[in-house]
Write an enzyme that holds these catalytic residues in place. Sequence first.
Site: not given
Ligand code: IPM
Ligand code: MN
Length: 353
Positions: A143, A188, A220, A244, A248
């Site tokens: 990032y 990884k 993975d 990240d 999710d």
């Molecule tokens: C998160 C979001 C952010 C990230 C984006 C919006 C830059 O997806 O906070 O998880 O990737 O960190």
């Molecule tokens: Mn995110």
Amino acid sequence: MGEFNVALIPGDGIGPEIVAGAVTVLDAVSSKYGHKFNYTEVYMGGCAIDKYGVPLPQETIDICKKSDSVLLGAVGGPKWDSQPSENRPEKGLLGIRKALGLYSNLRPSILKPQLKDASPLKDEKLKNGLNVMVVRELTGGIYFGKREKGADWASDEEKYSVEEVKRIGKIAFETAMLRGKRVVSVDKANVLESSRLWRATMEQISKDYPEVTLTHMYVDNAAMQLAINPAQFDVIVTSNIFGDILSDLSSAIAGSIGMLPSASLGATKCGMYEPIHGSAPDIAGQDIANPIATIVSAAMMLEMSFGLIDEAKAINDAVDKVLNEKYRTTDIMSEGMTKVGCKKMAELIAENL
Ligand code: IPM
Ligand code: MN
């Protein structure tokens, strides 16, 4: 009774609606417990580009730095897709994380029994539940690595120093000490040099925490394991990008990304609290977003930055109560439930404090 200065960053898309929901609940906390929350609203993301031409105005950084904590909605949207890469709304988010030194990002995913039907996994996979804390490194890695672009190529650098890995590792082990005392470090290392350094450093830190069991998993495999046996995890510690992605996934298993909070912390008590989901421009302004992730992010703020443990628990209990009473927003709706909008959901939680 305390007084706290909270910087609010509503942001874009559904951001303003969900932050308003969290404020409704914080106001109820303040009248019930006698605390005073002083809010200062600031611009960041697409709305800041519209107003100031940049996604992160200096004034926003200054106000956040002076505050006791920051509560953020979400940033970004298709309206700003044509912005040059250095001026995208997301740059604002990365910039504020960096400016406040928020290197550790805690993302808890808990499957609430009320939301079992909202999880995409079969009952059989969920029988042992899910209660995982993803500890994501937040100010390093790809990032923030060097970005380059040629005529027909582009590159992004993934780079970690031992110091960066050590400090996030320490947070993960400290977190595990307060939970199930198991850390899975995700990397990884079969391919990446940075992951080999990550792994060796985690091994080194683990010597200071003899009570905590450390294991390693390739990313993975970790994704697969989350889907086939989510209950095996206690604390996952991982890099910025892997965190990240895995957070999710873990939120979806817990029923909806609309439910899960996060805390971003650094060296001081001033943290930034935000839902893990995005700005959902497709549903913005329709009063159908789920404010719960932001509301429970506010609860994390009360607990972790202000030390208001009872008040944080009261918010989480109120959320459970409202879910027990079968109220649902669209994203977690299932048969036999009562559908409510964003504003109503926040009001119900406030009333149930
Ligand atoms: C998160 C979001 C952010 C990230 C984006 C919006 C830059 O997806 O906070 O998880 O990737 O960190
Ligand atoms: Mn995110």
